[in-house]
Every structure is written in C-alpha cells, then in structure tokens.
Scaffold this motif. Structure first.
Motif, PDB file in Angstrom:
ATOM      1  N   TRP A 275     -19.574 -44.649 -21.310  1.00  0.00           N
ATOM      2  CA  TRP A 275     -20.741 -44.832 -20.460  1.00  0.00           C
ATOM      3  C   TRP A 275     -21.563 -43.545 -20.405  1.00  0.00           C
ATOM      4  N   VAL A 276     -22.840 -43.672 -20.715  1.00  0.00           N
ATOM      5  CA  VAL A 276     -23.737 -42.522 -20.804  1.00  0.00           C
ATOM      6  C   VAL A 276     -24.807 -42.634 -19.713  1.00  0.00           C
ATOM      7  N   PRO A 277     -24.880 -41.672 -18.792  1.00  0.00           N
ATOM      8  CA  PRO A 277     -25.946 -41.696 -17.787  1.00  0.00           C
ATOM      9  C   PRO A 277     -27.320 -41.545 -18.447  1.00  0.00           C
ATOM     10  N   VAL A 278     -28.326 -42.163 -17.848  1.00  0.00           N
ATOM     11  CA  VAL A 278     -29.693 -42.095 -18.374  1.00  0.00           C
ATOM     12  C   VAL A 278     -30.583 -41.446 -17.318  1.00  0.00           C
ATOM     13  N   PRO A 279     -30.703 -40.106 -17.338  1.00  0.00           N
ATOM     14  CA  PRO A 279     -31.559 -39.433 -16.358  1.00  0.00           C
ATOM     15  C   PRO A 279     -33.010 -39.875 -16.523  1.00  0.00           C
ATOM     16  N   PRO A 280     -33.701 -40.115 -15.426  1.00  0.00           N
ATOM     17  CA  PRO A 280     -35.109 -40.530 -15.530  1.00  0.00           C
ATOM     18  C   PRO A 280     -35.976 -39.434 -16.143  1.00  0.00           C
TER      19      PRO A 280
END
Length: 374
Positions: A275-280
C-alpha cells in the motif's frame, strides 16, 4: 485544515459517556451528525473486524515509498516530441500503477478551489439544511451513503449526479449536474463551472488514452459511450481511526476517475502487493484506471486498487467519474485482440456489472468474475 478530535487508543473499548447509543438513534442517521454529537468512541456499526483494520503507524512503518507518476499536460503544447512523451508516460503509468497525478491540465486553480470550498461548505451546514438534500434512492442524486454490508465506511457523500440512470436531460433541468444545490450560497454556480471544466478534461483524456492504446482519437468514445458524474466524499474526524476505514479496498467501476483531493492525506493505492500513500499535490487531479477501461483495453491497463484511511482531521474529496450508460455492452475491443492476445474478459451489459458492484460480499478484484479461461 479540518477540525481535529481527540484520538483514543486503537484497542480501547466503547464506554459510557459521549458514545452513541446505536439502539436508540435513527438507523439512517448520517455520519457527520453522529460525529457532531460529540462522540469520543466509534459507534459499533463502523468498527472493522480485526483483519480489515489498518493502523497509520503500521502503514508508515513500511519504509520509504515510491510515488505515483506525475504527468504534465502542458507538454502537449508540442504536437511532436512533447505529445509522444506524454503518451508514453501515460502508457507506463497505466501499466505499472493504474494511476498518476495530472498537472497543468487546463482546469483553472480558482475553479477547483471554489468547487472544493462549496463542497466543504455543504458538509459544514447544520444537519437540518443538509437533510433537505437527502437522497431518495440508492445511486440517485443527493446527500446519502449506500452502505454495503453490516460494517459502514467512515464517510458521507453528496451525489451531484444521478447514477441510477434516470437523470433528466440537461435542457430540462437547466443545470450541468442533476442536483441543484441552493445552499450554501454560491455553491451551485461554483460546482456548475467546475463540472463543465472537468467534463472537457474528461473528453480530452478519452482521446489521449485512446491514442496511448495505439488507436484513433475516437476509439474509446466509440467503444464506450461516455457519461460523466461527480460524487463528493467527506470523511469526518474520527476519534479512533485505527478501528475504521474511510473506504474499503476496491476498484472503480467506470472507465476512469479523476480524483480531486484536499490537503489532508488519506488515499492509498496498491502497488506490487504494497500500500502506497498518495500525498495530495495542490491543483492536481489523480487519474485512476477503472474496470471498464481494463475490459475494453483487453487487460493492458489495470484498474487500480485503492482504499482510504480515516484520521483525526476531516478530509474532503471530489470524485469525477467517466462512466457509461446502463445498456452499454462492454467487451474487449477487437482491435486489441489477436491470436497472441485473445479476449481476456467476456462481454457484459453495464447495468449487470453494476448489480455486482452493489453486492455486500465483494469489494476488490470484482472484475475477475468476468475473466475468460478461469
């Protein structure tokens, strides 16, 4: 930034005090109203079973992450090498990730900001005002949440588009979206301007993705008649975020999605079983491949699995969907099939596919039910 609530220990049991008595509250009470009542514990109907829970600390402890690709559409000013580079980047991103950030896309920053402000303004209205827009049917326009299963996602939604297939023609309703939002003041104008601008971007992207697949600019529009819709998602502050999920892992059921995030982190995508976070990124859209594009593209571009974590700070997102009509027949395009690359999926009528999406026991990898050769 959104309002923050006290964060309690992930394993803390529900106690008396400010927690909600779910036996006495109305079953259809919206999540924002529950949170506004001053809860300190998560109501039981939102608590995920242990194997579904996700701790932000656990997610962050996985170490450094790759970031989803960023594609600059201003490169398209050059119809030669610049366009070829953009198309190549789209191919790589859709094959490797199923998603990418899109910047310099042509939707003005002021238009995006005004629409997000209007959306947050709606969710900040008193409950009595929000209730005036309550959805009357699942998939219709209005304020509501189509909860699946016994455990609810930690979010509320405002459907600007009627996804039930019964929308009025634009000429009759006199507005771009099916929902006419008269409160908060100015919201309707901001959302109309936004919808029209994003729809133009969707049409342009249909052409780009067609060309990225090696086909004519009209390819996707011919294979999948385009319909456009928008849902706004609001994730209220959560006192025990490790017990809930904003959205369970899933893939979107349209052609593709353009996601417009606020500044609060919460989205994660699945890449190589991680799972890879997607920073705005400010004023960017996140393009996400959805199931219908994977079918028509004969499995070349994969629909991206994603989820949303809850948190102690409120988060608001505008999800813009390229979908199709209920009676459309979706199948691998003959142009993308051959003896070496036979059709990967059976054909399906879109309304039959939608029925499967509403099943309580299926969330992710629903497309596999239509795969041939299993």
């Amino acid at each position: 930034m959104g309002r923050e609530v006290p964060r309690l220990a992930p394993g803390q049991e529900l106690q008396s005090g400010n927690s909600i008595d779910t036996a006495t509250k109305r079953p259809e009470e919206m999540l924002i109203s529950i949170v506004e009542s001053g809860i300190e514990q998560v109501p039981p109907e939102f608590i995920r079973p242990p194997h579904e829970r996700v701790s932000r600390l656990d997610s962050d402890s996985q170490g450094p992450h790759e970031q989803i690709p960023v594609i600059d559409l201003s490169m398209m000013d050059d119809e030669g090498a610049g366009k070829r580079q953009v198309l190549a980047e789209i191919v790589r991103a859709c094959e490797d990730w199923g998603c990418f950030h899109l910047i310099n896309h042509g939707v003005p920053a002021l238009v995006m900001d005004a629409a997000m402000k209007a959306t947050k303004g709606f969710f900040a209205l008193p409950a009595s005002e929000r209730e005036k827009y309550r959805m009357t049917k699942i998939g219709g326009k209005g304020y509501g949440q189509a909860y699946g299963g016994q455990t609810k996602d930690w979010n509320d939604r405002l459907f600007l588009t009627d996804f039930s297939g019964e929308e009025e023609p634009k000429s009759e309703r006199g507005a771009f979206f099916d929902l006419v939002l008269t409160n908060p003041p100015g919201a309707q104008e901001a959302l109309e301007t936004y919808g029209e601008a994003v729809y133009k971007l969707v049409q342009r992207t249909m052409v780009l993705v067609s060309e990225a697949l090696g086909q004519s600019p009209e390819f996707l529009s011919t294979e999948i008649p385009l319909r456009f819709g928008t849902i706004t998602n609001h994730y209220p502050p959560c006192p025990q975020p490790d017990l809930v999920l904003g959205l369970l892992p899933h893939e979107d059921g349209g052609i593709f999605t353009f996601l417009h995030q606020d500044e609060v982190l919460g989205l994660e995508v699945l890449k190589d079983e991680r799972w890879v976070p997607v920073p705005p990124i400010e004023h960017a859209f996140i393009f996400m491949v959805a199931d219908l594009l994977q079918i028509v593209g004969n499995d070349r571009f994969k629909s991206v699995t994603h989820r949303v974590l809850a948190g102690p700070i409120a988060r608001t997102v505008m999800a813009n969907f390229a979908v199709t009509g209920n009676d459309a027949v979706i199948q691998p395009a003959p142009e993308l099939c051959s003896d070496l690359e036979p059709p990967a999926f059976r054909s399906v009528v879109y309304k039959d596919y939608l029925k499967m999406l509403l099943r309580d026991d299926i969330h992710a990898k629903r497309l596999e039910a239509f795969r041939l050769g299993l």
